[in-house]
Design a protein around this motif. Structure first.
Motif, PDB file in Angstrom:
ATOM      1  N   GLN A   1       3.382 -14.065 -44.663  1.00  0.00           N
ATOM      2  CA  GLN A   1       3.635 -12.692 -44.217  1.00  0.00           C
ATOM      3  C   GLN A   1       3.252 -12.566 -42.743  1.00  0.00           C
ATOM      4  O   GLN A   1       2.129 -12.867 -42.358  1.00  0.00           O
ATOM      5  N   THR A   2       4.186 -12.137 -41.915  1.00  0.00           N
ATOM      6  CA  THR A   2       3.898 -11.961 -40.492  1.00  0.00           C
ATOM      7  C   THR A   2       3.235 -10.612 -40.266  1.00  0.00           C
ATOM      8  O   THR A   2       3.677  -9.595 -40.806  1.00  0.00           O
ATOM      9  N   VAL A   3       2.175 -10.617 -39.455  1.00  0.00           N
ATOM     10  CA  VAL A   3       1.430  -9.399 -39.139  1.00  0.00           C
ATOM     11  C   VAL A   3       1.578  -9.124 -37.646  1.00  0.00           C
ATOM     12  O   VAL A   3       1.441 -10.048 -36.820  1.00  0.00           O
ATOM     13  N   TYR A   4       1.835  -7.858 -37.292  1.00  0.00           N
ATOM     14  CA  TYR A   4       2.094  -7.500 -35.900  1.00  0.00           C
ATOM     15  C   TYR A   4       1.091  -6.466 -35.404  1.00  0.00           C
ATOM     16  O   TYR A   4       0.557  -5.681 -36.171  1.00  0.00           O
ATOM     17  N   ARG A   5       0.915  -6.497 -34.078  1.00  0.00           N
ATOM     18  CA  ARG A   5       0.186  -5.425 -33.388  1.00  0.00           C
ATOM     19  C   ARG A   5       0.507  -5.496 -31.899  1.00  0.00           C
ATOM     20  O   ARG A   5       0.154  -6.470 -31.225  1.00  0.00           O
ATOM     21  N   LYS A   6       1.204  -4.480 -31.391  1.00  0.00           N
ATOM     22  CA  LYS A   6       1.473  -4.335 -29.964  1.00  0.00           C
ATOM     23  C   LYS A   6       1.995  -5.625 -29.316  1.00  0.00           C
ATOM     24  O   LYS A   6       1.445  -6.118 -28.328  1.00  0.00           O
ATOM     25  N   GLY A   7       3.016  -6.195 -29.894  1.00  0.00           N
ATOM     26  CA  GLY A   7       3.619  -7.392 -29.312  1.00  0.00           C
ATOM     27  C   GLY A   7       2.947  -8.691 -29.707  1.00  0.00           C
ATOM     28  O   GLY A   7       3.488  -9.771 -29.435  1.00  0.00           O
ATOM     29  N   ASN A   8       1.805  -8.619 -30.333  1.00  0.00           N
ATOM     30  CA  ASN A   8       1.123  -9.823 -30.826  1.00  0.00           C
ATOM     31  C   ASN A   8       1.425  -9.996 -32.299  1.00  0.00           C
ATOM     32  O   ASN A   8       1.557  -9.018 -33.043  1.00  0.00           O
TER      33      ASN A   8
ATOM     34  N   GLU B   1      -8.015   0.837 -35.378  1.00  0.00           N
ATOM     35  CA  GLU B   1      -6.690   0.432 -34.928  1.00  0.00           C
ATOM     36  C   GLU B   1      -5.817   0.084 -36.142  1.00  0.00           C
ATOM     37  O   GLU B   1      -6.315  -0.173 -37.238  1.00  0.00           O
ATOM     38  N   PHE B   2      -4.483   0.069 -35.919  1.00  0.00           N
ATOM     39  CA  PHE B   2      -3.542  -0.223 -36.990  1.00  0.00           C
ATOM     40  C   PHE B   2      -2.814  -1.541 -36.728  1.00  0.00           C
ATOM     41  O   PHE B   2      -2.492  -1.864 -35.578  1.00  0.00           O
ATOM     42  N   ILE B   3      -2.576  -2.297 -37.802  1.00  0.00           N
ATOM     43  CA  ILE B   3      -1.742  -3.489 -37.731  1.00  0.00           C
ATOM     44  C   ILE B   3      -0.620  -3.321 -38.741  1.00  0.00           C
ATOM     45  O   ILE B   3      -0.745  -2.560 -39.717  1.00  0.00           O
ATOM     46  N   GLN B   4       0.488  -3.999 -38.512  1.00  0.00           N
ATOM     47  CA  GLN B   4       1.663  -3.853 -39.384  1.00  0.00           C
ATOM     48  C   GLN B   4       1.801  -5.098 -40.254  1.00  0.00           C
ATOM     49  O   GLN B   4       1.940  -6.214 -39.762  1.00  0.00           O
ATOM     50  N   ILE B   5       1.765  -4.881 -41.571  1.00  0.00           N
ATOM     51  CA  ILE B   5       1.983  -5.960 -42.538  1.00  0.00           C
ATOM     52  C   ILE B   5       3.300  -5.659 -43.236  1.00  0.00           C
ATOM     53  O   ILE B   5       3.382  -4.751 -44.071  1.00  0.00           O
ATOM     54  N   GLY B   6       4.354  -6.403 -42.874  1.00  0.00           N
ATOM     55  CA  GLY B   6       5.685  -6.077 -43.377  1.00  0.00           C
ATOM     56  C   GLY B   6       6.123  -4.742 -42.818  1.00  0.00           C
ATOM     57  O   GLY B   6       6.184  -4.550 -41.607  1.00  0.00           O
ATOM     58  N   SER B   7       6.388  -3.804 -43.686  1.00  0.00           N
ATOM     59  CA  SER B   7       6.791  -2.471 -43.250  1.00  0.00           C
ATOM     60  C   SER B   7       5.660  -1.457 -43.363  1.00  0.00           C
ATOM     61  O   SER B   7       5.872  -0.254 -43.139  1.00  0.00           O
ATOM     62  N   VAL B   8       4.456  -1.943 -43.730  1.00  0.00           N
ATOM     63  CA  VAL B   8       3.330  -1.038 -43.973  1.00  0.00           C
ATOM     64  C   VAL B   8       2.304  -1.183 -42.856  1.00  0.00           C
ATOM     65  O   VAL B   8       1.963  -2.305 -42.435  1.00  0.00           O
ATOM     66  N   PHE B   9       1.789  -0.045 -42.380  1.00  0.00           N
ATOM     67  CA  PHE B   9       0.730  -0.054 -41.372  1.00  0.00           C
ATOM     68  C   PHE B   9      -0.625   0.081 -42.065  1.00  0.00           C
ATOM     69  O   PHE B   9      -0.815   0.957 -42.920  1.00  0.00           O
TER      70      PHE B   9
END
Length: 411
Positions: free
Chosen positions: A113-120, A179-187
């Motif tokens: 599962q790819t996790v995102y935050r502000k371009g990272n 702070e929030f990170i995005q896991i799939g479509s969920v923050f």
């Protein structure tokens, strides 16, 4: 004439030891080397044990993990090779039927599962856990807190991230809580950072994982009542291996497989692993002391031999002392003092040298766990004193048997 241990006695001892320098040095080296090897191995074994223990840091030593697999035996009309699944009901059932258990915690996991935050972005393992899972794999919280039972019950979209995930998603550093990170479509809101570094883990290392509430993971990955693993710990004094037959029986009755089918239910018992490690180092310590004490005994035999030679060479001197009033106890005490002095001088040098070498090892490894403690050194000094007395006893008894007339005849 009463013989006391004073400066004259000390001078006599030093003169006697230096009279045969070569033999004294060779014999002293045996004591020095034996004690050095003993203490160096004790310190090295202590350091290696601590290094290995760091791999288990924060992990409960009485943990058992349940994993469902394919059956290998037919049972009640069911064919072999059937796969079954652990469920939430199994968690509750074990809590009720197994009062010996302290913690029963389910896990739902997901990988890739790819996790995102502000371009990272990063690709951690996602672990859905309950609040009491922290009692099995204890987190080292750098910021914030760990997952709680309230997070699970209220299905809060919160998470605890591992150290590597923190570095990937928050390269700027600082406290990421809130702070929030995005896991799939969920923050998910970050509520903690886990800095634990133990190499023993369940379904992925903590530093490369994102921990979320079990209930949220079950919904997010559409698991329903199914769980991937069930982790358990026993109450104090309970051996997990003794509970295996009952656990198998309970699971077999509920999921309809042969209780004797060991492949149908995989039980991973970390208690056995920790027991193997403890027994290993217990054996290593026994071997270290056996080799060290054996070397010291060989050195003590050398001391006894050199004292025998010294007594033989000083036959006339001892006879004269007996003639002018020295009692046997005076002769006995001087020979034993010489033996003890030789063993202590060589042994204390070995203690100092081993401490210096272990200090160098600590500096190279940057781990302050290889040094011997004060009481180990004291025990070694006491052991040397006992060996010195035993080594000097036989030569001293021989010296006591020398008669003045026989000594004059030798002259």
């Amino acid at each position: 004439m009463r013989h006391r241990f004073d400066f004259d006695t000390l001078r006599e001892i030093i003169d006697s030891l230096f009279r045969n320098r070569r033999r004294t040095i060779l014999t002293g080296f045996g004591i020095f080397w034996g004690l050095f090897m003993l203490l160096f191995l004790v310190g090295g074994g202590k350091g290696l044990k601590h290094e290995l223990s760091e791999n288990f840091e924060g992990f409960a030593s009485n943990t058992m993990v349940l994993v469902s697999t394919n059956t290998s035996k037919p049972w009640k009309g069911m064919k072999e090779g059937r796969y079954w699944q652990l469920t939430r009901r199994d968690v509750e059932r074990l809590k009720v039927l197994m009062p010996e258990l302290d913690v029963v915690a389910p896990i739902v996991s997901n990988w890739g599962q790819t996790v995102y935050r502000k371009g990272n972005s990063t690709n951690p393992g996602i672990k859905g856990i309950s609040g009491d899972y922290s009692r099995i794999e204890q987190p080292l919280i750098k910021y914030g807190r760990s997952i709680s039972d309230a997070d699970v019950e209220q299905e809060r979209k919160v998470c605890v991230i591992g150290k590597r995930i923190y570095n990937d998603l928050f390269p700027e550093g600082g406290d990421p809580c809130g702070e929030f990170i995005q896991i799939g479509s969920v923050f998910m809101q970050v509520i903690g950072v886990d800095y634990s570094s133990g190499n023993i883990n369940i379904n992925g290392s903590s530093d490369n994982s994102v921990m979320i509430p079990f209930s949220v993971a079950a919904t997010l990955y559409k698991r329903g009542n199914n769980v991937d693993l069930i982790c358990m710990t026993g109450k104090k004094g309970v051996k997990m291996s003794s509970l295996e037959p009952r656990i198998r029986s309970i699971m077999a009755r509920e999921h309809v497989f042969d209780p004797t089918d060991d492949q149908a239910l995989l039980l991973i018992n970390t208690e056995q692993l920790f027991s193997i490690i403890d027994n290993l180092f217990r054996g290593v310590n026994f071997l270290i002391w056996l080799v060290g004490i054996g070397t010291l005994l060989a050195g003590a035999v050398g001391v006894s031999n050199i004292m025998m030679v010294t007594v033989r060479e000083r036959t006339v001197e001892i006879g004269i002392r007996r003639a002018i009033g020295a009692v046997p106890r005076d002769i006995l005490s001087q020979i034993i003092w010489e033996s003890v002095s030789l063993t202590l001088a060589a042994g204390c040098t070995g203690i100092v040298f081993s401490v210096l070498i272990l200090n160098v090892v600590e500096m190279i490894s940057a781990k302050p766990f290889f040094q011997i403690n004060f009481w180990t050194a004291i025990l070694a000094a006491l052991l040397l004193s006992v060996l010195g007395v035993l080594a000097g006893l036989a030569p001293a008894l021989r010296a006591m048997g020398i008669k003045p007339v026989d000594a004059m005849r030798d002259e």
